[in-house]
Design a protein around this motif. Structure first.
Motif, short mmCIF file in Angstrom:
data_model
loop_
_atom_site.label_atom_id
_atom_site.label_comp_id
_atom_site.label_asym_id
_atom_site.label_seq_id
_atom_site.Cartn_x
_atom_site.Cartn_y
_atom_site.Cartn_z
N GLU A 70 0.92 -1.14 0.01
CA GLU A 70 0.03 0.06 0.16
C GLU A 70 0.72 1.22 0.00
N LEU A 71 1.82 1.34 0.87
CA LEU A 71 2.69 2.50 0.69
C LEU A 71 3.63 2.56 -0.47
N ALA A 72 4.06 1.53 -1.13
CA ALA A 72 4.46 1.55 -2.32
C ALA A 72 3.68 2.15 -3.48
N LEU A 73 2.51 1.64 -3.66
CA LEU A 73 1.42 2.22 -4.42
C LEU A 73 1.11 3.60 -4.30
N ALA A 74 1.28 3.92 -3.07
CA ALA A 74 1.09 5.52 -2.67
C ALA A 74 2.38 6.34 -2.99
N GLY A 75 3.48 5.73 -3.47
CA GLY A 75 4.49 6.39 -4.03
C GLY A 75 5.70 6.52 -3.03
N ARG A 76 5.48 5.72 -2.10
CA ARG A 76 6.64 5.73 -1.25
C ARG A 76 7.75 4.61 -1.61
N THR A 77 9.00 4.75 -1.15
CA THR A 77 10.12 3.97 -1.33
C THR A 77 10.20 2.99 -0.05
N VAL A 78 9.62 1.82 0.11
CA VAL A 78 9.77 1.11 0.97
C VAL A 78 10.69 -0.06 1.24
N ALA A 79 11.44 0.05 2.34
CA ALA A 79 12.55 -1.19 2.53
C ALA A 79 11.78 -1.95 3.41
N VAL A 80 11.68 -3.27 3.34
CA VAL A 80 11.01 -4.49 4.14
C VAL A 80 12.26 -5.13 4.50
N VAL A 81 12.64 -5.23 5.81
CA VAL A 81 13.98 -5.81 6.01
C VAL A 81 13.76 -6.99 6.93
N SER A 82 14.70 -7.86 6.67
CA SER A 82 14.85 -9.17 7.51
C SER A 82 16.18 -9.13 8.02
N GLY A 83 16.42 -10.04 9.13
CA GLY A 83 17.76 -10.36 9.43
C GLY A 83 18.15 -11.62 8.33
N GLY A 84 19.34 -11.53 8.09
CA GLY A 84 20.06 -12.76 7.27
C GLY A 84 19.58 -12.79 5.91
N ASP A 85 18.95 -13.58 5.28
CA ASP A 85 18.52 -13.29 4.06
C ASP A 85 17.03 -13.27 3.96
N ALA A 86 16.46 -12.21 3.29
CA ALA A 86 14.94 -12.17 3.51
C ALA A 86 14.21 -13.20 2.79
N GLY A 87 14.82 -13.96 1.83
CA GLY A 87 14.33 -15.19 1.06
C GLY A 87 14.36 -16.46 2.03
N VAL A 88 15.20 -16.32 3.12
CA VAL A 88 15.05 -17.68 4.01
C VAL A 88 14.43 -17.45 5.06
N PHE A 89 13.27 -18.09 5.17
CA PHE A 89 12.45 -17.82 6.29
C PHE A 89 12.08 -16.10 6.87
N GLY A 90 12.36 -15.46 5.87
CA GLY A 90 12.25 -13.71 5.95
C GLY A 90 10.93 -13.24 5.43
N MET A 91 11.08 -12.07 4.98
CA MET A 91 9.71 -11.55 4.43
C MET A 91 9.57 -11.57 3.08
N ALA A 92 10.34 -12.11 2.50
CA ALA A 92 10.15 -12.02 0.93
C ALA A 92 9.10 -12.81 0.37
N SER A 93 8.94 -14.09 0.94
CA SER A 93 7.62 -14.92 0.54
C SER A 93 6.40 -14.16 1.11
N ALA A 94 6.29 -13.62 2.07
CA ALA A 94 5.22 -12.81 2.60
C ALA A 94 4.73 -11.66 1.57
N VAL A 95 5.94 -11.13 1.01
CA VAL A 95 5.59 -9.87 0.27
C VAL A 95 4.76 -10.42 -1.07
N PHE A 96 5.29 -11.58 -1.78
CA PHE A 96 4.80 -12.05 -2.90
C PHE A 96 3.43 -12.51 -2.64
N GLU A 97 3.14 -13.35 -1.35
CA GLU A 97 2.22 -13.77 -1.16
C GLU A 97 0.98 -12.91 -1.03
N ALA A 98 1.23 -11.72 -0.41
CA ALA A 98 0.30 -10.65 -0.30
C ALA A 98 -0.11 -10.22 -1.58
#
Lengths: 257, 257
Positions: A70-98
């Motif tokens: 929602e923030l990105a579609l409103a024009g913001r540049t959003v960094a979604v951060v995870s420890g380690g690698d975001a693709g390994v049990f981090g936030m990356a999968s949740a972003v694509f699932e959303a």
């Protein structure tokens, strides 16, 4: 906020030590107007006073992901951060699932995943070279999958001679799960197979415990620990000063296990 | 060269893009008096004219590792370099294997492994979030292990619902091996399971091909390609511009596969 040209970076911060974060991750973070993530990870990012920090509790990954879109579609540049690698049990999968389950317009958002040094790589380097052969990475959490699936995967991996790295090995809500996993693995692996508990690697409170599967004690493990279970080809080298290295042979002469 | 205070850094250079190399790796490389590794990796390191480059052919890992130990014991500061992460099918295991089988004095050498961004993490980030669930990392090379072990591991991993990342998928010496692996996986996985070929990620000649296990064509793969095989919970999102993302659901409702 005006619509249009926002974007999302999903950034892996590495294990917790700034020297283990890539320049690519730093460059993405420097562009962010908004930081989203589990509070301890958001707190690790240095940013100017204009950057908005949306720190949240654990276990709300999908809410966090939707908020980022929602923030990105409103024009913001959003960094979604995870420890380690975001693709390994981090936030990356949740972003694509959303995005996959959101309105069609959400598929228009720009998403760039910036890889990070995952805990398993940092822990393995600290221990020696325990990932020298084939390996697998399994989350022990049963928040998102039934315990029988976890056990089936552990048995398959250990039975096939893979080294096993366990994320999320223990929490207050499921104190007995790691013990059950060790009990299962004792039925498959020789008792002498090395096991390492690598806690908070790269941080000030780093701690490493070496044991074997016969003696592995879940009480020595907390949620910040990466548990690494060797295979029959994982060896221990003891140095003159008592320090030890673990490594797994690259060569498999005959079926392992 | 005089004896005594040398040491070894085993350094993962990351996928090939300097922005994906950690400051910790740069700091270790800056201390090196000698660089050892497969020639293309040694060539990637910027170093002053006094630094000695010992570039070698592929497939001589143990010779290279012994050479590094001898140089370090003679007082040199040696950086043994690998692409990606040195602990994942790189030089780290060879260094410890050489020490384990060498003279007792070799155990006195200082060895520090500096982790790097492994190709699997860079490729996954480029694709979306295909490692969102549990996964394994397998080398398809049969230089060091019998083909039946490779197949047993592939079958175990796919049967248990793990995403599979394949390193060393193909070489001139074994052109048919990847096809045999796909044929095996087609007996286990639904034909629609996504497969990605991620070649030279982070480099100028980067190329990504998305397909599925029913249609995966080994002829599109070379030795610089990371092959990623999804699980039944790996989904494709198609964007309005035709681009696609892959992600694997974090949730497993029932046993996968």
């Amino acid at each position: 906020m005006t619509g249009g040209t926002g974007r999302i970076f999903v950034v892996g911060l590495g294990p917790g030590n700034a020297a283990q974060r890539t320049p690519e991750a730093d460059a993405a973070l420097a562009q962010a107007t908004d930081l989203i993530g589990y509070a301890p990870y958001v707190a690790r990012v240095e940013a100017g006073p204009d950057v908005v920090r949306h720190a949240s509790d654990n276990r709300v990954e999908l809410d966090r992901a939707r908020h980022a879109v929602e923030l990105a579609l409103a024009g913001r540049t959003v960094a979604v951060v995870s420890g380690g690698d975001a693709g390994v049990f981090g936030m990356a999968s949740a972003v694509f699932e959303a995005i996959d389950h959101g309105p069609a317009a959400w598929r228009g958002v720009e998403v760039t995943v910036i890889p990070g040094l995952s805990a398993v790589l940092a822990a393995a380097a600290r221990l020696g070279a325990p990932l020298g052969g084939d390996f697998c990475v399994i989350s022990l959490s049963d928040n998102l999958k039934p315990r029988e699936v976890v056990h089936r995967r552990l048995a398959a991996a250990a039975g096939a001679g893979l080294v096993v790295a366990l994320y999320n090995p223990r929490s207050r809500a499921r104190p007995d799960q790691l013990g059950a996993a060790f009990a299962l693995l004792r039925t498959i692996l020789p008792g002498t197979v090395p096991v390492a508990f690598a806690r908070a690697i790269g941080r000030a409170d780093e701690r490493v415990i070496l044991t074997d599967i016969a003696h592995a004690d879940p009480e020595q493990v907390d949620m910040s620990t990466l548990v690494l279970i060797g295979c029959p080809l994982t060896h221990t080298i003891t140095r003159a000063n008592g320090e030890k290295w673990l490594y797994t042979s690259r060569s498999v002469a005959a079926p392992c296990a």
